[in-house]
Design a protein around this motif. Structure first.
Motif, PDB file in Angstrom:
ATOM      1  N   SER A  60       0.837  -1.200   0.000  1.00  0.00           N
ATOM      2  CA  SER A  60       0.000   0.000   0.000  1.00  0.00           C
ATOM      3  C   SER A  60       0.866   1.241   0.000  1.00  0.00           C
ATOM      4  CB  SER A  60      -0.883   0.071   1.251  1.00  0.00           C
ATOM      5  OG  SER A  60      -1.823  -0.939   1.266  1.00  0.00           O
ATOM      6  N   THR A  97      -3.906   5.279   3.675  1.00  0.00           N
ATOM      7  CA  THR A  97      -3.800   5.208   2.211  1.00  0.00           C
ATOM      8  C   THR A  97      -4.667   6.303   1.594  1.00  0.00           C
ATOM      9  OG1 THR A  97      -5.551   3.568   2.321  1.00  0.00           O
ATOM     10  CG2 THR A  97      -3.308   2.753   2.045  1.00  0.00           C
ATOM     11  N   THR A 138      -8.498  12.247   2.525  1.00  0.00           N
ATOM     12  CA  THR A 138      -9.659  12.386   3.428  1.00  0.00           C
ATOM     13  C   THR A 138      -9.273  13.018   4.771  1.00  0.00           C
ATOM     14  OG1 THR A 138      -9.365  10.194   4.425  1.00  0.00           O
ATOM     15  CG2 THR A 138     -10.723  10.306   2.438  1.00  0.00           C
ATOM     16  N   TYR A 162     -11.014  -2.937  16.449  1.00  0.00           N
ATOM     17  CA  TYR A 162     -10.750  -3.295  15.053  1.00  0.00           C
ATOM     18  C   TYR A 162      -9.402  -2.780  14.554  1.00  0.00           C
ATOM     19  CZ  TYR A 162     -12.365   1.442  13.657  1.00  0.00           C
ATOM     20  OH  TYR A 162     -12.509   2.789  13.495  1.00  0.00           O
ATOM     21  N   VAL A 163      -8.646  -2.138  15.416  1.00  0.00           N
ATOM     22  CA  VAL A 163      -7.333  -1.648  14.998  1.00  0.00           C
ATOM     23  C   VAL A 163      -6.274  -2.678  15.394  1.00  0.00           C
ATOM     24  CG1 VAL A 163      -5.681   0.238  15.158  1.00  0.00           C
ATOM     25  CG2 VAL A 163      -8.128   0.720  15.296  1.00  0.00           C
ATOM     26  N   TYR A 180      -0.067  -3.554  12.273  1.00  0.00           N
ATOM     27  CA  TYR A 180      -0.123  -3.011  10.919  1.00  0.00           C
ATOM     28  C   TYR A 180       0.059  -1.505  11.033  1.00  0.00           C
ATOM     29  CZ  TYR A 180      -1.425  -2.191   6.085  1.00  0.00           C
ATOM     30  OH  TYR A 180      -1.410  -1.820   4.762  1.00  0.00           O
ATOM     31  N   ALA A 213      -2.480   2.607  14.942  1.00  0.00           N
ATOM     32  CA  ALA A 213      -3.452   3.682  15.183  1.00  0.00           C
ATOM     33  C   ALA A 213      -4.032   4.112  13.838  1.00  0.00           C
ATOM     34  CB  ALA A 213      -2.777   4.866  15.854  1.00  0.00           C
ATOM     35  N   HIS A 241     -16.016   7.963   4.998  1.00  0.00           N
ATOM     36  CA  HIS A 241     -15.450   7.310   3.817  1.00  0.00           C
ATOM     37  C   HIS A 241     -14.771   5.972   4.088  1.00  0.00           C
ATOM     38  CE1 HIS A 241     -16.594  10.884   1.694  1.00  0.00           C
ATOM     39  NE2 HIS A 241     -15.975  11.631   2.598  1.00  0.00           N
ATOM     40  N   ASP A 242     -14.946   5.439   5.270  1.00  0.00           N
ATOM     41  CA  ASP A 242     -14.388   4.125   5.582  1.00  0.00           C
ATOM     42  C   ASP A 242     -15.458   3.321   6.321  1.00  0.00           C
ATOM     43  OD1 ASP A 242     -11.633   2.479   6.062  1.00  0.00           O
ATOM     44  OD2 ASP A 242     -12.969   2.287   7.794  1.00  0.00           O
TER      45      ASP A 242
HETATM   46  C1  ANZ Z   1      -7.942   6.933   6.797  1.00  0.00           C
HETATM   47  C2  ANZ Z   1      -8.841   6.351   5.816  1.00  0.00           C
HETATM   48  C3  ANZ Z   1      -9.902   6.946   5.182  1.00  0.00           C
HETATM   49  C4  ANZ Z   1      -8.509   5.059   5.497  1.00  0.00           C
HETATM   50  C5  ANZ Z   1     -10.605   6.210   4.247  1.00  0.00           C
HETATM   51  C6  ANZ Z   1      -9.190   4.289   4.601  1.00  0.00           C
HETATM   52  C7  ANZ Z   1     -10.266   4.887   3.977  1.00  0.00           C
HETATM   53  P1  ANZ Z   1      -4.638  -0.958   3.420  1.00  0.00           P
HETATM   54  O1  ANZ Z   1      -5.235  -0.365   2.177  1.00  0.00           O
HETATM   55  O2  ANZ Z   1      -5.043  -2.339   3.673  1.00  0.00           O
HETATM   56  O3  ANZ Z   1      -3.167  -0.701   3.550  1.00  0.00           O
HETATM   57  N1  ANZ Z   1      -5.422   1.272   8.999  1.00  0.00           N
HETATM   58  C8  ANZ Z   1      -4.162   1.727   9.134  1.00  0.00           C
HETATM   59  N2  ANZ Z   1      -3.527   1.090  10.126  1.00  0.00           N
HETATM   60  C9  ANZ Z   1      -4.420   0.223  10.644  1.00  0.00           C
HETATM   61  C10 ANZ Z   1      -4.380  -0.696  11.712  1.00  0.00           C
HETATM   62  N3  ANZ Z   1      -3.281  -0.855  12.452  1.00  0.00           N
HETATM   63  N4  ANZ Z   1      -5.472  -1.461  11.973  1.00  0.00           N
HETATM   64  C11 ANZ Z   1      -6.598  -1.300  11.226  1.00  0.00           C
HETATM   65  N5  ANZ Z   1      -6.687  -0.444  10.211  1.00  0.00           N
HETATM   66  C12 ANZ Z   1      -5.624   0.325   9.920  1.00  0.00           C
HETATM   67  O4  ANZ Z   1      -5.337  -0.164   4.651  1.00  0.00           O
HETATM   68  C13 ANZ Z   1      -4.899   1.102   5.013  1.00  0.00           C
HETATM   69  C14 ANZ Z   1      -6.010   1.759   5.791  1.00  0.00           C
HETATM   70  O5  ANZ Z   1      -6.368   0.925   6.896  1.00  0.00           O
HETATM   71  C15 ANZ Z   1      -5.575   3.081   6.328  1.00  0.00           C
HETATM   72  O6  ANZ Z   1      -6.139   4.155   5.588  1.00  0.00           O
HETATM   73  C16 ANZ Z   1      -6.293   3.142   7.676  1.00  0.00           C
HETATM   74  O7  ANZ Z   1      -7.529   3.732   7.383  1.00  0.00           O
HETATM   75  C17 ANZ Z   1      -6.473   1.707   8.062  1.00  0.00           C
HETATM   76  F1  ANZ Z   1     -11.607   6.788   3.637  1.00  0.00           F
HETATM   77  O8  ANZ Z   1      -6.893   5.971   6.934  1.00  0.00           O
HETATM   78  B1  ANZ Z   1      -7.274   4.651   6.324  1.00  0.00           B
END
Ligand code: ANZ
Length: 670
Positions: A227, A251, A255, A328-329, A333, A337, A344-345
């Protein structure tokens, strides 16, 4: 030639002859083209099932075909002999896992021989033999020296009643399979191999594997999960311990203005620091620990969270953002945080809905209006809105612009994350390769010196169903190194470690000077055709590719990839469902062999469906295959008994034409 087709006598006589003359034993011969044909070796579960028969028949047909083409064909067979089922069987039948395993091997070997596969049996390997696993131990110590293995705390499933670690498959609906107790998560020190150091190469290498099914390459790509994103920090209004900011990986930096809260993993250092002074949070962390560690379980579990009361500063707007802890965090990975953007997620949306947190829509829909996010997250990319300085920007423009803005202020930078995590190889089970490490009395650990390997697994043990016999035996643990007492590691390797390099050891199974005889290995490798089940599309194949690169970098092999071509055979179905013990719809190949002979079983499994597709079992199909062979036999027999009367020079012109046509056709057959 007898008039009757009598497969039982015929096949046995030929098979005995093959064995006596070493018909399929091979050696390197640089004057001939080589072909290495390999089917995934079986777990010695007891007896062969139809899935095995299909797998091994497909590979055998390929091997024999290549042989007929004049190639020097290696087709070996062995046993993936360590693993949990032997322990369960041992408990149930009160027999040591080693004895149970070796009995099964003997039985299944005889079955494979009865099926007439063209194996070089001189090369047979059982991974539970010290002659095999000692080299695995040696290799691990080499990787340790190179800094490619390390120990860290990692989460396991803990059964609080049996006081033991459980494998994922021993957790049933969140409870221990034996005690029925609610399983907890617990952190214990475990060994890891740094597969992430090879993530980029493992990903790029997929492009060269054009002899692999596209679906398998895609699954591997997704698993490695590269990613492109941004790492950024939200400053804390009041530092906790010495932590003054929260790092997140996203990613979707586009947003950023839609962030309405931040979620921390339960194991995040800030969470842990806060919990020390906040009992309800401590309690919440305990609740999170009660879900299994399997990622799939975590994804499905109900979203749970708790407000920490902390506030973080938005790096662009300076707004105060609440900080939550959420189940769910994932801690391992990114940075453990998440900047939550519920508009949007999907996960954030679900969480925000549950805890009544605000939504902020910052992406426009296809019509250019702020997306409707009331009934669910809008996860597509689109032009930005409500994002000062970036309104109207596309995803790409916003990604770059926001990343640049963060970089200027030292609050973030673009980065690449891999979903792939380092390979945890420690298992707390008995029946496996002992991890060749020593725990020092003063703390720390060192590898067992090469001249003291193998670290032998005792085989004559009693299983009580709870504690591993080597963990229960203080004598086994004792080890003396230059006069100092230390203790052997009592964990064993994941069985995927053994299956990651067996294909290479088959090229020199009896080599005593090292893990591989490079000359032999480089003659035979890579495997020209690998045949096996799609269930191994990800882990086994990825770990084997990884091991191949490790062995290459250790100077043991010269190629980059282990398997040139891959065929994933389809399942064997009965009445539309997978043929399996648990469904109780199995057909025992042995009964069919006894009744019709091996050739009928083999012919049916090749004839009933193309190799990649599922094969629907049919009794009448088996009978049909048998009738076909009988008819062929009769035809040849009749011809055989009349040919003396009609030598070939007495053929008529028409017969000669026919014969020419036959030979032309044979030449064209592929
Ligand atoms: C804000 C955001 C807005 C995200 C949005 C997504 C959509 P991939 O694509 O699989 O790499 N993320 C980051 N670290 C995480 C963790 N430790 N545990 C759970 N989720 C985590 O996934 C990257 C996205 O997963 C990141 O982008 C983060 O959410 C989440 F409209 O950030 B995203």
């Amino acid at each position: 030639m007898s008039q009757e087709y009598t497969p039982q006598t015929l096949e046995l006589a030929l098979q005995a002859q093959w064995a006596d003359t070493g018909r399929f034993a091979v050696q390197p011969d640089t004057t001939r083209e080589k072909f290495y044909c390999l089917a995934m070796f079986p777990y010695p579960s007891g007896k062969l099932h139809m899935g095995h028969v299909r797998n091994y028949t497909i590979a055998d047909v390929i091997a024999r075909y290549q042989r007929m083409q004049g190639k020097n064909v290696l087709q070996p067979m062995g046993w993936d002999a360590f693993g949990l089922p032997a322990e369960n069987a041992a408990i149930a039948n009160n027999v040591p896992p080693a004895a149970w395993t070796r009995e099964n091997i003997a039985h299944m070997r005889a079955q494979l021989q009865r099926l007439g596969y063209a194996y070089d049996w001189d090369r047979e390997i059982a991974t539970c033999d010290p002659q095999y696993y000692q080299w695995e131990q040696w290799f691990f110590t080499q990787l340790y020296e190179k800094g490619l293995v390390y120990k860290k705390m990692a989460t396991v499933n803990w059964d609080p009643v049996d006081q033991t670690v459980l494998a994922n498959e021993q957790v049933i609906d969140g409870r221990g399979w034996r005690s029925g107790a609610l399983v907890e998560r617990r952190e214990i020190p475990q060994w890891f191999i740094r597969i992430t150091s090879y993530a980029e190469e493992l990903l790029d290498g997929l492009d060269t594997l054009d002899g692999w099914p596209e679906a398998v390459r895609t699954m591997q790509r997704n698993w490695i999960g590269k990613s492109q994103g941004v790492e950024l920090a939200f400053g804390l209004e009041t530092p906790i311990a010495d932590l003054d900011k929260i790092e997140v990986f996203t990613t979707r930096p586009d947003t950023l203005h839609g962030v309405t809260y931040i979620s921390l993993a339960a194991e995040h250092p800030i969470t842990l620091a806060l919990a020390e002074k906040h009992p309800p949070l401590e309690h919440f962390i305990d609740t999170c620990k009660q879900t299994s560690v399997a990622e799939a379980d975590m994804a499905q579990a109900e979203k749970l969270g708790m407000d920490t009361g902390l506030r973080a500063r938005h790096p662009l707007s300076g707004e105060a953002i609440p900080v939550w802890v959420a189940n769910y965090v994932l801690m391992d990975y990114g940075s453990g945080a998440v900047m939550a953007v519920p508009a949007h997620d999907e996960r954030d949306w679900e969480f925000a809905r549950k805890y009544d947190l605000p939504l902020k829509t910052v992406i426009c829909d296809h019509e250019g209006n702020p997306a409707d996010t009331q009934s669910g997250a809008y996860t597509e990319k689109g032009a930005l809105t409500a994002s000062p300085g970036f309104d109207g920007c596309s995803f790409e423009e916003a990604f770059e612009g926001i990343a640049a803005r963060l970089e200027e202020t030292g609050m973030g930078r673009t980065t690449t994350q891999f979903r792939l995590r380092d390979w945890g190889v420690s298992r707390q089970r008995y029946w496996g390769t002992p991890i060749p490490m020593l725990n020092l009395a003063e703390g720390g650990d060192i590898p067992i010196p090469a001249d003291r390997l193998p670290s032998l697994l005792p085989e004559d043990v009693a299983m009580n169903g709870v504690t591993s016999p080597i963990k229960a035996d203080p004598e086994w643990r004792k080890f003396e190194l230059a006069g100092d007492a230390c203790e052997r590691e009592t964990d064993t390797f994941d069985t995927f470690v053994q299956s990651s390099w067996y294909y290479a050891r088959f090229t020199c199974p009896n080599y005593t000077e090292g893990m591989l005889d490079s000359e032999q290995a480089n003659y035979w490798l890579p495997v020209d055709q690998y045949v096996g089940g799609i269930e191994h599309a990800i882990l086994h194949l990825l770990y084997s590719r990884f091991f191949h690169k490790l062995m290459r970098d250790a100077g043991l092999v010269s190629s980059d990839e282990p398997f040139k071509r891959l065929l994933t055979q389809g399942m064997v179905l009965k009445d539309g469902a997978k043929m399996s013990k648990s469904r109780g719809n199995t057909v025992d190949p042995q009964t069919l062999i006894d009744r019709y002979g091996a050739d009928t079983v083999r012919l049916f499994s090749m004839f009933a469906a193309p190799p990649e597709q599922s094969l629907e079992w049919s009794d009448s199909g088996v009978e049909g295959a048998n009738r076909f062979i009988r008819r062929l036999w009769r035809l040849v027999h009749d011809f055989d008994s009349t040919k003396a009367a009609a030598p070939s020079d007495a053929l008529s012109g028409e017969q000669k034409n026919l014969r020419r046509k036959i030979h032309e056709t044979i030449a064209k057959v592929e």
